[in-house]
Design a protein around this motif. Structure first.
Motif: not given
Lengths: 240, 104
Positions: A8-9, A114-118, A168-169
């Motif tokens: 998934k990562g 950002a992705v990890a936070s989401g 992307m942001f």
């Protein structure tokens, strides 16, 4: 709830990898144009993994400016990473050891963060290693291709690739703004402030890196005060 | 050209500062922060950072303001429809390319 799948990562990291490839490509062209050799350009990307910091650092090397100026510039431009690392430290699961932290923090970029936070819930070590792997490869490989073959692409294509990372942001922030009123508010507040810092006389003299830190801290503090999270429990209300 | 020895010294300073900024808070903050204000602050921070980094900088990310604006609008529209990161990024680039090919 914990996300700890390596696969998934990898999947979540792939869009970052492609986005980085194009931005790193542009960096490769830029650095060689400034006067670094191809291998030096690649070494900069391998060792730093930070777009804004690298863009600012190369002219300092080429201009042979004082080391102190290099250190100060990197500190200011990259200060936001300190905030991100504190934020991410609250989100990693207990299976992330000190050694893991030493390695993962090396590639804690804006987008990885950002992705990890989401991610809903906590993130585990396998997920994080999957997440950082392909972006690091994309960043290094893109730099190498840009440094060696940059001048074969027409200028119009390079211009178009320039917007990719910002796209992307937008893709990370807009869906969260749609779902959560407080996120909507905090984002508009930060955007309003950064617009002010870009154009307002006096304020616009602040470096871009420092302006980001000031805007983000002010907007987040304001909303943490106005709209604090509910009491301890499930975090990150901004995803579904 | 920057000779190898000098380059390595610059690189060490550059990468060292960058790594320490990222690593120290991540390694040192191991306990769960209990303070409600701080937790809220850290939850909102990513969006504030990304917002401040994106706008207005995105308008200057291509060779013309108009193509960048078109790409930005396309990105927001697609992100609103919850398209993936890669789709949004590539479509924004495609719109920029199209607008610039039209001569703007």
């Amino acid at each position: 709830m914990m996300q700890n799948s390596f696969v998934k990562g990898l999947k979540d990291g792939l869009p970052i990898c492609f986005g980085y490839f194009s931005v790193a490509f542009a960096f490769g062209i830029f650095a060689v144009g400034q006067g670094l050799s191809a291998w030096q350009t690649v070494a900069v990307s391998l060792a730093n993994v930070t777009s804004a910091g690298q863009l600012a650092g190369v002219p300092i090397m080429v201009g042979r400016l004082p080391f102190l100026e290099m250190a100060a510039t990197q500190l200011i431009i990259n200060l936001r990473y300190a905030l991100m690392s504190v934020s991410l430290s609250q989100k990693v699961a207990s299976n992330v050891s000190i050694v893991d932290r030493l390695i993962i923090s090396f590639v804690n970029t804006d987008e990885v963060f950002a992705v990890a936070s989401g991610c809903p819930g906590m993130v585990g070590r396998n997920y994080l290693y999957g997440l950082i792997l392909t972006p690091y490869i994309g960043w290094s490989f893109g730099t190498a291709v840009g440094a060696v073959a940059g001048n074969v692409l027409p200028a119009i294509v390079i211009s178009a690739l320039g917007i990719a990372i910002y796209g992307m942001f937008v893709a990370i922030v807009v869906p969260a703004m749609r779902k959560d009123r407080a996120v909507l508010g905090v984002t508009f507040c930060a955007v309003g402030l950064s617009t002010l810092f870009r154009y307002a006389p006096g304020l616009r003299n602040l470096s871009a890196g420092m302006a980001i830190v000031v805007c983000a801290v002010a907007a987040s503090a304001l909303f943490a005060w106005l709209r604090p999270l509910e009491a301890e429990g499930e975090e990150a209300p901004s995803h579904g | 050209m920057v000779d190898t020895a000098l380059f390595c010294r610059y690189l060490l300073v550059m990468a060292g500062v960058t790594y320490l900024i990222r690593m120290l808070p991540f390694v040192l903050c191991k306990r769960r922060i209990a303070n409600r204000f701080v937790r809220s602050f850290l939850m909102y921070m990513p969006y504030a950072v990304l917002g401040a980094m994106t706008f207005p900088a995105i308008l200057y990310s291509t060779s013309s303001r108009l193509s960048a604006l078109a790409g930005f609008v396309a990105a927001v529209a697609l992100a609103w429809k919850e398209r993936g990161l890669l789709t949004v990024a590539l479509c924004a680039s495609a719109v920029v390319l199209a607008v610039e090919l039209l001569g703007f």
